[in-house]
Design an enzyme around this catalytic site. Structure first.
Site, short mmCIF file in Angstrom:
data_model
loop_
_atom_site.label_atom_id
_atom_site.label_comp_id
_atom_site.label_asym_id
_atom_site.label_seq_id
_atom_site.Cartn_x
_atom_site.Cartn_y
_atom_site.Cartn_z
N ARG A 48 44.44 -17.91 62.13
CA ARG A 48 43.45 -17.89 61.06
C ARG A 48 43.84 -18.89 59.97
O ARG A 48 44.29 -18.49 58.89
CB ARG A 48 43.31 -16.48 60.47
N GLN A 139 29.81 -8.50 62.42
CA GLN A 139 30.78 -7.67 61.68
C GLN A 139 30.09 -6.76 60.68
O GLN A 139 30.51 -5.62 60.46
CB GLN A 139 31.79 -8.56 60.94
N ASP A 180 37.90 -15.21 52.02
CA ASP A 180 39.06 -15.56 52.83
C ASP A 180 40.06 -16.38 52.04
O ASP A 180 41.26 -16.29 52.26
CB ASP A 180 38.61 -16.33 54.07
N ASN A 190 34.51 -18.34 52.42
CA ASN A 190 34.26 -17.06 53.07
C ASN A 190 33.40 -17.27 54.31
O ASN A 190 33.02 -18.39 54.63
CB ASN A 190 33.59 -16.08 52.10
N LYS A 191 33.10 -16.19 54.98
CA LYS A 191 32.31 -16.22 56.21
C LYS A 191 31.04 -17.05 56.02
O LYS A 191 30.38 -16.97 54.99
CB LYS A 191 31.95 -14.80 56.61
#
Length: 289
Positions: A48, A139, A180, A190-191
């Site tokens: 990641r 998610q 993130d 972020n996503k």
């Protein structure tokens, strides 16, 4: 709830590294043993690269290993420190959510979100939630919506393209997402899909709050962050079944960057900060040292 999502990984990987190190004799400061630990650490970080939490945990535990310290004990202490940070972050974030609010969230912010909601509920406030399904892995549908419903929060699920419309109708009080990574200039990584939600929130006067344990002092701007591009084939499928024409290909940038002008507040384990004043986070730590 199983540990899924990069923000939960620091707690899990601290245990993994600690176990790997402690499974060898203490004489194991030998170069061969450290090579094993270092190799495992590199693999964890590589899983990641956009999220800096794994990097930070790995670096701290490697330092203990190289000094011949008790890595298993250090890993346990580090995991508890992270959990305490999540709880503190949740208390700070809860103060920004009014009673009766409808909170829209995106993707899966794991402990950042659940600790925030737990603090909201402890304070006696009642809220509702709207979760985006978060394609292509879903998610939001599979993790966030279920977790919030389990906590007793009335929860509705929407597709990713519906958020702006609901804001335009006044159905969203606050947007709360995890991050993130947050860079020192206030950019929120972020996503994918977070940026469009933040832009819509700005357009319709809805506060956009980003949750992160700490801004990353190693990333001055988003240019310092590796943004993962994942296999575009994921976009062509949903829950293991192809949903797109065989004539097309997919594109999957996994993360986007929200500029600070669209961010109302960044909430950390040390409180709420303006996206333009994140240096104060680290200055406060140095002042208390």
């Amino acid at each position: 709830m199983p540990g899924q999502g990069a923000r939960h990984v620091p707690v899990m990987c601290s245990g993994r590294i600690g176990t790997r190190r402690s499974s060898r004799p203490v004489a194991a400061r030998a170069a061969g043993d450290l090579d094993v630990v270092t190799g495992a650490a590199r693999r964890l970080v590589a899983t990641r690269p956009t999220n800096n939490g794994i990097r930070d945990v790995v670096g701290e535990l490697l330092a203990v290993a190289e000094a011949g310290g008790d890595v298993q004990r250090a890993a346990a202490d580090l995991a508890e420190r992270y959990r305490a940070g999540y709880r503190a972050l949740g208390e700070h974030a809860a103060s920004l959510i009014p009673d009766g609010a409808t909170v829209l969230t995106h993707c899966w912010a794991d402990a950042y979100l659940t600790e925030t909601v737990a603090a909201v509920l402890r304070s006696g406030k009642r809220i509702q939630a709207i979760c985006t399904e978060t394609r292509p892995y879903l998610q939001g549908a599979r993790l966030t919506a279920e977790s919030l419903a389990e906590m007793g929060v009335p929860t509705r699920l929407i597709t990713d393209g519906m958020a702006a419309h609901l804001m335009s109708r006044g159905e969203v009080t606050t947007v709360v997402t995890g991050a993130d990574r947050v860079t020192m200039d206030g950019a929120v990584v972020n996503k994918i899909g977070t940026l469009q939600i933040a832009v819509a929130a700005h357009a319709f006067g809805v506060p956009f709050v980003a949750l992160v344990q700490a801004p990353d002092r190693q990333a001055a701007t988003a240019d310092d962050v590796e943004l993962e591009d994942r296999d575009g084939d994921e976009v062509l499928h949903c829950l293991g079944r192809r949903t797109a024409s065989a004539r097309v290909t997919g594109v999957y940038p996994a993360f986007d960057v929200t500029p600070p002008r669209f961010v109302s507040a960044v909430v950390t384990d040390r409180g709420r900060f303006s996206p333009y004043d994140l240096a104060s986070y680290h200055a406060a730590a140095q002042g208390g040292a």
